[in-house]
Structure formats: C-alpha cells, structure tokens
Design a protein around this motif. Structure first.
Motif, PDB file in Angstrom:
ATOM      1  N   LYS A  25     -10.303   8.506  -8.101  1.00 36.13           N
ATOM      2  CA  LYS A  25     -10.127   8.062  -7.233  1.00 36.13           C
ATOM      3  C   LYS A  25     -11.765   7.620  -6.954  1.00 36.13           C
ATOM      4  CE  LYS A  25      -9.684   7.059  -1.765  1.00 36.13           C
ATOM      5  NZ  LYS A  25      -8.925   6.121  -2.304  1.00 36.13           N
ATOM      6  N   THR A  49     -11.645  -7.078  -2.574  1.00 36.07           N
ATOM      7  CA  THR A  49     -10.712  -6.516  -1.628  1.00 36.07           C
ATOM      8  C   THR A  49      -9.561  -6.861  -2.099  1.00 36.07           C
ATOM      9  OG1 THR A  49     -12.204  -6.353   0.242  1.00 36.07           O
ATOM     10  CG2 THR A  49      -9.720  -5.978   0.222  1.00 36.07           C
ATOM     11  N   VAL A  52      -8.252  -6.410  -6.343  1.00 31.89           N
ATOM     12  CA  VAL A  52      -8.447  -4.361  -6.518  1.00 31.89           C
ATOM     13  C   VAL A  52      -6.975  -3.872  -5.804  1.00 31.89           C
ATOM     14  CG1 VAL A  52     -10.953  -3.685  -6.790  1.00 31.89           C
ATOM     15  CG2 VAL A  52      -9.410  -4.080  -4.397  1.00 31.89           C
ATOM     16  N   GLU A  53      -6.274  -5.016  -5.363  1.00 29.10           N
ATOM     17  CA  GLU A  53      -4.760  -4.381  -4.895  1.00 29.10           C
ATOM     18  C   GLU A  53      -4.276  -4.025  -6.570  1.00 29.10           C
ATOM     19  OE1 GLU A  53      -2.609  -6.628  -1.220  1.00 29.10           O
ATOM     20  OE2 GLU A  53      -4.846  -6.395  -1.174  1.00 29.10           O
ATOM     21  N   GLN A  54      -3.600  -3.288  -6.143  1.00 28.10           N
ATOM     22  CA  GLN A  54      -2.681  -2.530  -6.818  1.00 28.10           C
ATOM     23  C   GLN A  54      -2.695  -2.608  -8.050  1.00 28.10           C
ATOM     24  OE1 GLN A  54       1.072  -3.113  -5.981  1.00 28.10           O
ATOM     25  NE2 GLN A  54       0.463  -4.526  -4.200  1.00 28.10           N
ATOM     26  N   THR A  55      -4.288  -2.224  -8.261  1.00 29.73           N
ATOM     27  CA  THR A  55      -4.726  -1.266  -9.682  1.00 29.73           C
ATOM     28  C   THR A  55      -4.993  -0.475  -8.960  1.00 29.73           C
ATOM     29  OG1 THR A  55      -7.486  -1.824  -9.149  1.00 29.73           O
ATOM     30  CG2 THR A  55      -6.196  -3.934 -10.223  1.00 29.73           C
ATOM     31  N   GLN A  58      -7.598   0.330  -5.779  1.00 30.31           N
ATOM     32  CA  GLN A  58      -7.463   0.189  -4.658  1.00 30.31           C
ATOM     33  C   GLN A  58      -8.316   0.540  -3.884  1.00 30.31           C
ATOM     34  OE1 GLN A  58      -2.863  -0.367  -3.996  1.00 30.31           O
ATOM     35  NE2 GLN A  58      -3.047  -1.575  -2.479  1.00 30.31           N
ATOM     36  N   GLY A  59      -8.250   0.046  -2.870  1.00 34.24           N
ATOM     37  CA  GLY A  59      -8.798   0.663  -1.265  1.00 34.24           C
ATOM     38  C   GLY A  59     -10.991   0.767  -1.274  1.00 34.24           C
TER      39      GLY A  59
END
Ligand SMILES: [Zn+2]
Length: 123
Positions: A25, A49, A52-55, A58-59
């Motif tokens: 992570k 932001t 990075v979503e769906q990668t 993410q977060g």
C-alpha cells in the motif's frame, strides 16, 4: 490542462515503483515542484486523486514541496533569489527572471523541477 499530463506521468512512475517492489500500500507521494513551473498545487492534488482511483495506489495522497527559484546572472555574476513581482491578482509574489542587482536577464539554476521526492508505503 498542463497539470493533468504531469500528474499522469508521476502516477505511472509510482505504479512502476510499486510493481517492482511488491509494495502492499502506498500512503503518500511527496513531490518537489519548482516555483518557476507555475504549476498549481491544488490542481496537481486534484488530478492525482482522480488518476489514482481504480489503481494499485488508490487512496494515497499527494504532497507538494515548493522549491524556491534561484537565478544566476551572467552580467553581474549575481547568484541567489530572483526579483519578485508583487502581483495584485495573484496570492503570492511572482518570481521573475530579472536580476535584482543589475536588472538584466538571468538564468534559472533552480525552480524548474518537478520530481518525486519520496514515496511513503507499507510492505
Ligand atoms: Zn545581474
């Protein structure tokens, strides 16, 4: 948008890094961004932001350290901070490439960078 293409390159590097090291992570990425790039930090973070979503990262968050501009003057050999304009329309003084000592054009020695400084992660 300039910021979007820059951030997509950064996200790609982070994903490569994660893949190469089998990182579980990523918590955050810290960037060094030169004052002379005129990149908007909020825009960079917004694009990050979204990208990075769906990668695998993410977060994670993007933090930005602004690197102040430094110039070197070929005319009077001044080296240091450039002259700043107090721009009424912008929040902060805007660096120029004018020599504060002799007023001629200088060359930037620092302030054009945009690079990943650190990646915080959990293995
Ligand atoms: Zn000078």
């Amino acid at each position: 948008m300039h910021e979007l293409s820059i951030v997509s390159g950064i996200v790609e590097s982070v994903l490569d890094f994660v893949e190469a090291r089998e990182i579980k992570k990523v918590l955050g990425v810290r960037l060094a961004v030169g004052e002379l790039t005129h990149l908007e930090i909020e825009q960079l973070q917004f694009c990050y932001t979204a990208l990075v979503e769906q990668t695998a990262v993410q977060g994670s968050t993007l933090e930005v350290d602004v690197v102040p501009a430094r110039v070197s003057c070929p005319h009077c050999l001044y080296e240091g901070l450039p002259k700043y304009w107090e721009d009424a329309l912008s929040m902060a003084p805007v660096p120029t490439l004018q020599c504060p000592q002799c007023g001629k054009a200088t060359e930037a020695t620092q302030g054009h960078e945009c690079a990943i400084k650190t990646i915080k992660y959990v293995t």
